[in-house]
Design a protein around this motif. Structure first.
Motif, PDB file in Angstrom:
ATOM      1  N   GLU A  55       0.662   6.063  23.371  1.00 28.69           N
ATOM      2  CA  GLU A  55       0.078   5.181  22.336  1.00 28.69           C
ATOM      3  C   GLU A  55       0.897   5.197  21.047  1.00 28.69           C
ATOM      4  O   GLU A  55       1.057   4.163  20.385  1.00 28.69           O
ATOM      5  CB  GLU A  55      -1.339   5.656  21.981  1.00 28.69           C
ATOM      6  CG  GLU A  55      -2.353   5.501  23.084  1.00 28.69           C
ATOM      7  CD  GLU A  55      -3.216   4.261  22.905  1.00 28.69           C
ATOM      8  OE1 GLU A  55      -2.880   3.436  22.033  1.00 28.69           O
ATOM      9  OE2 GLU A  55      -4.194   4.127  23.662  1.00 28.69           O
ATOM     10  N   GLY A  86      -5.780   4.227  29.602  1.00 29.73           N
ATOM     11  CA  GLY A  86      -5.189   5.351  28.885  1.00 29.73           C
ATOM     12  C   GLY A  86      -5.931   6.648  29.151  1.00 29.73           C
ATOM     13  O   GLY A  86      -7.114   6.644  29.523  1.00 29.73           O
ATOM     14  N   VAL A 104      -4.225  -1.930  32.634  1.00 30.35           N
ATOM     15  CA  VAL A 104      -3.791  -0.870  31.720  1.00 30.35           C
ATOM     16  C   VAL A 104      -4.963   0.068  31.470  1.00 30.35           C
ATOM     17  O   VAL A 104      -6.104  -0.384  31.321  1.00 30.35           O
ATOM     18  CB  VAL A 104      -3.324  -1.467  30.368  1.00 30.35           C
ATOM     19  CG1 VAL A 104      -2.775  -0.376  29.457  1.00 30.35           C
ATOM     20  CG2 VAL A 104      -2.275  -2.546  30.582  1.00 30.35           C
ATOM     21  N   LEU A 156      -0.505   6.144  28.309  1.00 28.87           N
ATOM     22  CA  LEU A 156      -0.872   4.825  28.835  1.00 28.87           C
ATOM     23  C   LEU A 156      -0.284   4.648  30.233  1.00 28.87           C
ATOM     24  O   LEU A 156       0.894   4.932  30.458  1.00 28.87           O
ATOM     25  CB  LEU A 156      -0.346   3.723  27.920  1.00 28.87           C
ATOM     26  CG  LEU A 156      -0.969   3.680  26.524  1.00 28.87           C
ATOM     27  CD1 LEU A 156      -0.181   2.739  25.615  1.00 28.87           C
ATOM     28  CD2 LEU A 156      -2.425   3.240  26.603  1.00 28.87           C
TER      29      LEU A 156
END
Lengths: 192, 442
Positions: free
Chosen positions: B58, B157, B155, B162
């Motif tokens: 991130e 996290g 996507v 990620l």
């Protein structure tokens, strides 16, 4: 920005100005510096690391920044000292690297790597300090390994050479900028 | 834009042939898996285009417009922070003629415009426009701008890391990681401020199959004191420390693995920066409060880890790296330095230099790995070498129950258990046509 609005470089080069280089130093100094660099390169090619370390000043900064392919308008596109590097060493850490090179269990050095440092385009500039010279050079480094492995690295260096009390030249700073953003080799077992 | 998953027509190695090559039960593996083109193609399809693959931290793209480019298998992707703050992972291939849309490896962009014909895409991958749009509208019967965006991956996290997957059928990231999150927290959650990557990314090519380094990091503690003796002498003044065999464990979940001791600072010491060791020791109580006493002892301890398939790290040494496939016989290594966001700048700087000096192409430890990995790949070209079954049966019956350690836990330092688990998962994925065909409980 559309292409039509982009500045036409032809406008800027209509009336080109010659570059403003500093005055050339004395031929003897240029010769001395060239010989210093060639001899330094030969010490590396011959793995004479103890003597090579002896060419460094106590405050040597040996820096080879990582290279990134960023856009021209990116303000952080150039090499930055806080970014990851290949080398960012003081004398202690150059010694540590040499310790590994010289150790009998450095398996990736035995058989030895065959290195050839080709040094060229040497330019010498005087600085505000009478004992220090800024030196630009280019290099091509070829490594041969085992039977058929070959690795090439080319780059530019900016050095600061300092004359010690005995009158000998020593390396105080080295910046190395290579052309590869992805190092096209499994390792960097060489000083450049 | 998303795409339907379709299987291309080509001769895949059969599940039976693959099972003969990888005998996890006995610990025997054929070198063919490091060399054969057909196996590699199947890996790209069934592992890299299906699994959750690490794409960024991130902290690398904090602001809208920040982006970096990387690869998922051999598919180039743009990891982009959109205007609404969401992270998008976009296929870096123009839907018009397939050209790469973004040529920079990192930066900030208002849009991504293809150099070939000027098709432009937003930070979120949506199609924005192209030159001569009116002609498209007039002469293309099926012209629909909403269909012309860049292909997007899912996507998700985990504590700053990620991941992305191009497979709409893949389980959630949390399911994919499972209890491995408990081990990841040693790296990612030993401080309340979380972690960040230092700036920069060193990349290099190693002419080895990508699995060779991935399996090395997942559990090969055996190689350390032999391969890295010279590096340890350089950094520590002596060889690699000898831990007690029984006080070191290997644990794995879904093919992700970590081997570790509880010595607190063994990995960290290798950086050659006493202040880093001091930093970890001083924080023992804080770490114990967050992670429990046992895990606090793992934060800088001797060990290594791979998150399946190609994300590896060394806790305490804080190098994070991915092994990106570039054909069956080439790996592009990406290396970063991870630090606690709240660590003092002076400590971050020591980590940056320490990782460079140990685990980077010029690193005193990594330098001796590459040559072994290249040769271990290259020998598999030989007919007779390919008939040989490589020996992976160390610690075949070392599994134990441990009251605190989750996953499949194996005792003893010198142990191939995590490597067998890595290849077990690899085999399951290569043999399974869909996620629902995957056996449970690896």
């Amino acid at each position: 920005m559309s292409q039509a609005q982009a500045q036409n470089p032809a406008d800027a080069i209509r009336d080109p100005r010659p570059p403003q280089f500093p005055p050339l130093p004395d031929r003897d100094l240029v010769f001395e510096v060239e010989q210093f660099l060639y001899r330094e390169a030969r010490l590396l090619d011959q793995e004479r690391y103890e003597e090579w370390l002896g060419l460094m000043t106590e405050d040597i900064h040996y820096w080879m920044p990582g290279v990134q392919a960023r856009f021209r308008n990116d303000t952080s596109s150039g090499p930055l000292i806080e970014r990851m590097a290949f080398y960012d060493d003081d004398l202690l850490n150059l010694r540590r690297r040499v310790t590994r090179f010289m150790h009998a269990t450095a398996w990736a050095e035995d058989p030895p790597t065959r290195a050839c440092h080709i040094i060229n385009n040497v330019e010498v500039e005087l600085t505000d300090n009478a004992r220090e010279y800024r030196v630009y050079s280019t290099f091509v480094n070829c490594r041969g390994r085992n039977e058929a492995e070959e690795t090439w690295i080319a780059g530019r260096r900016t050095d600061l050479l300092r004359r010690d009390d005995a009158g000998a030249l020593r390396l105080a700073r080295r910046e190395i900028h290579i052309t590869q953003a992805v190092l096209l080799a499994k390792n960097l077992n060489v000083f450049l | 834009m998303t795409v339907q998953v379709q299987q291309e027509e080509w001769a895949r190695p059969s599940a039976q042939a693959l099972r003969e090559m990888v005998d996890v039960g006995r610990g025997r593996i054929s070198p063919r898996i490091f060399w054969d083109e057909a196996i590699y193609r199947l890996e790209l399809e069934r592992i890299f285009a299906r699994c959750w693959i690490f794409v960024a931290h991130e902290s690398q793209i904090p602001n809208p417009g920040d982006f970096l480019t990387t690869t998922i298998g051999e598919d180039g992707v743009i990891v982009s922070r959109a205007n609404d703050g969401q992270v998008k992972v976009l296929l870096n291939a123009c839907p018009h003629r397939g050209n790469r849309v973004c040529f920079a490896e990192a930066g900030n962009a208002r849009r991504f415009t293809c150099n070939y014909h000027g098709w432009a895409f937003g930070r979120d991958g949506a199609f924005l426009g192209m030159p001569a749009e009116e002609i498209y509208e007039k002469t293309c019967p099926d012209f629909d701008k909403s269909e012309l965006g860049l292909i997007q991956a899912r996507v998700a996290g985990y504590k700053g890391l990620l991941f992305a997957t191009f497979d709409p059928e893949a389980p959630t990231l949390d399911e994919f990681l499972g209890d491995y999150r408990w081990y990841l927290d040693v790296l990612l959650d030993n401080d309340e401020g979380g972690t960040e990557f230092l700036t920069g990314n060193i990349k290099s090519w190693i002419d080895c199959n990508w699995k060779v380094p991935a399996e090395n990091f997942v559990g090969d503690s055996l190689h350390a004191q032999w391969t890295h003796n010279s590096g340890a002498v350089a950094m520590l003044g002596m060889g690699v420390g000898k831990a007690k065999q029984d006080s070191v464990y290997q644990a794995n979940v879904n093919g992700h693995g970590m081997q570790f001791g509880f010595d607190m600072v063994g990995n960290a010491m290798t950086l050659g920066e006493p202040e880093v060791v001091q930093y970890i020791r001083e924080r023992e109580a804080i770490m114990a409060e967050r992670l429990g006493k046992l895990r606090s002892r793992m934060v800088g301890a001797m060990g290594s880890a791979t998150l399946f398939p190609n994300f590896s790290f060394l806790a305490g040494l804080n190098t994070v790296r991915t092994w990106n496939p570039r054909g069956p016989h080439r790996t592009e290594l990406h290396t970063w330095v991870l630090v606690n966001k709240n660590a003092p700048d002076s400590i971050k700087e020591k980590y940056r230099k320490g990782v460079m000096r140990t685990f980077s192409p010029s690193g005193t430890l990594e330098m001796d790995d590459g040559e072994n990995w290249e040769a271990a790949t290259r020998t598999a070209a030989g007919v007779v070498a390919r008939r040989q079954k490589l020996h992976y049966s160390l610690g075949l019956h070392s599994q134990v129950e441990h009251e605190e350690l989750p996953g499949n836990v194996h005792q003893r330092k010198f142990n191939d258990s995590n490597q067998r688990a890595f290849y077990g998962r690899w085999l399951d994925l290569l043999c399974a046509e869909t996620w629902s065909n995957l056996p449970e409980g690896r």
